[in-house]
Design an enzyme around this catalytic site. Sequence first.
Site, mmCIF file in Angstrom:
data_model
loop_
_atom_site.group_PDB
_atom_site.id
_atom_site.type_symbol
_atom_site.label_atom_id
_atom_site.label_comp_id
_atom_site.label_asym_id
_atom_site.label_seq_id
_atom_site.Cartn_x
_atom_site.Cartn_y
_atom_site.Cartn_z
ATOM 1 N N CYS A 1 50.731 73.448 42.397
ATOM 2 C CA CYS A 1 52.162 73.269 42.677
ATOM 3 C C CYS A 1 52.859 74.628 42.762
ATOM 4 O O CYS A 1 53.873 74.766 43.419
ATOM 5 C CB CYS A 1 52.813 72.361 41.646
ATOM 6 S SG CYS A 1 52.474 72.847 39.959
ATOM 7 N N GLU B 1 57.356 67.093 35.823
ATOM 8 C CA GLU B 1 56.862 68.328 36.430
ATOM 9 C C GLU B 1 56.275 67.939 37.778
ATOM 10 O O GLU B 1 55.188 67.361 37.841
ATOM 11 C CB GLU B 1 55.784 68.969 35.538
ATOM 12 C CG GLU B 1 56.267 69.392 34.156
ATOM 13 C CD GLU B 1 57.238 70.556 34.207
ATOM 14 O OE1 GLU B 1 57.370 71.195 35.269
ATOM 15 O OE2 GLU B 1 57.878 70.831 33.180
#
Length: 507
Positions: free
Chosen positions: A267, A233
């Site tokens: 993010c 991720e």
Amino acid sequence: MGVLKVINPATGEHLEDIEETSLQEVDAYYSRAREAFKKWSQLSIDERLRYLKNLKHTILEQMDELVQTIVQDNGKVPTEALIADVMPSLDGIDYVVKYAKRELSPKKVNTPLLLIGKKSYIEYMPRGVVLIISPWNYPFQLSIVPMISALAGGNTVILKPSEVTPYVGKYIEKLFQKAGFPEHVVQFAHGGKEVGAAFTNGNPDYIFFTGSVRTGRIIQKVAAEKLIPTTLELGGKDPFIVFADANLERAAKGAVWAAFTNTGQVCMSAERVYVEKTVYEKFLQLVKEETENLVLGTARDSDVGSMTYPVQKEIVKKQVLDALQHGAKLETGIHPDEWDDSMFVRPMILSNVKHEMDICREEFFGPVMPIVPFETEEEVIKFANDSKYGLNSSVWSSDLQKARRVASQLITGAVNINEVAVSVANHHLPFGGVKESGIGRYHGSAGLTIFCHEKAIVVDSGKLKTEIQWYPYKGKYEDFLELFQSYFSPRRNWIRFVRCFLRLLRK
Ligand code: ADP
């Protein structure tokens, strides 16, 4: 053995020292994890889930203290620690408790007629020891959710929390102890990248990594060499697209929240805002007003916390200075040349930005909102997809048909329509990125099954003496030819099929 200094980024206060895990300990961690796996993997899912329920109870009991720990370690505001770190973890436990049994129980599947007389099913077998390496921006959620998902499947876990937020890492360790997990089912490796690298090299059965693209590549290389499966991720450069027909007030509030929540260290934040030219000026005014009202601090009523990591503040400074040198205009916020030494950075809005500038291409992890005008739907889709990242995106329009049409063309792991980032809060949806934003998905069904070997099982009663496809082949070729011709022809010829099958059985 070194120590990790816990420094509150908002105040500079030195809170505690946490002992680093010695690199000599790596083998012992894996041996203990493998030993603990023997019993843990044999428990029923219900028994394992009982421990997760205890964990949830422990979190609930000390929720306020946990929030304070996250705030002190990370510099985020308490409301965000609560809504974006603690709540998704509790909701993640609820999801796993409710669905792990369904997702991980054996699943019966059809068996084709050619394999007549057999039964087929899929079984989920835990992989073994899962190494989870987590980052500092959501230090609780991004550790807890993969941990509980791996544990539910019967794996044992080693967590390597970020060295930037070691206080939260240590707190998670205490929570698991208090929840009464059996010894060594969950272990904690505290330390920096050397510790992360040593554990990556220590032969885990699965690596779940959340962090930068740079580290993701390093980990994937090690994993490739050893053929260890991974989920990565990584970063994002999320486009936030505002069409002229959007509810502009809502879109502006959404953009300001999406760009500055967690002080922009997200993010999934709005990293490049594209606004249809006809409403560009109006939108700019709205976001400026909204931003200027934000209250900095880490008190309960504060909106924007401090940045977490001094290195990151310097990176953001460089990126903003570069954008200003290339013609961007600072609409609100403080010019980086005038920043003080504190970790608080006033949110910045940049106008006069071109899509080609680095500020629209390289991920920044800080409170910056660059805004770029666009003219047509085609143009903005091109801008949005012209990125090495593909984590999340956001489309704003009152024409839902258009919004859905655009969403379907965006090359990202998630799209939020008239919303932002909220897809990550729905544990029924998969989470993950495309391109350099990562490999694999978690949350949802995938979040549970990735930590298991998916095993295909076929069962025959074992009563027949032989199978038609076994030796000898003598005299079978013509029968097989006819069998498959009759079976696969658009109008299946059952009489021919059964005749051939019986002939083959007798040979
Ligand atoms: P971020 O700055 O977003 O936290 P990093 O990729 O620097 O991203 O760090 C994420 C996590 O990866 C941290 O826990 C860090 O200690 C760990 N890490 C850094 N380098 C390595 C490495 N070479 N091998 C394994 N883990 C690493």
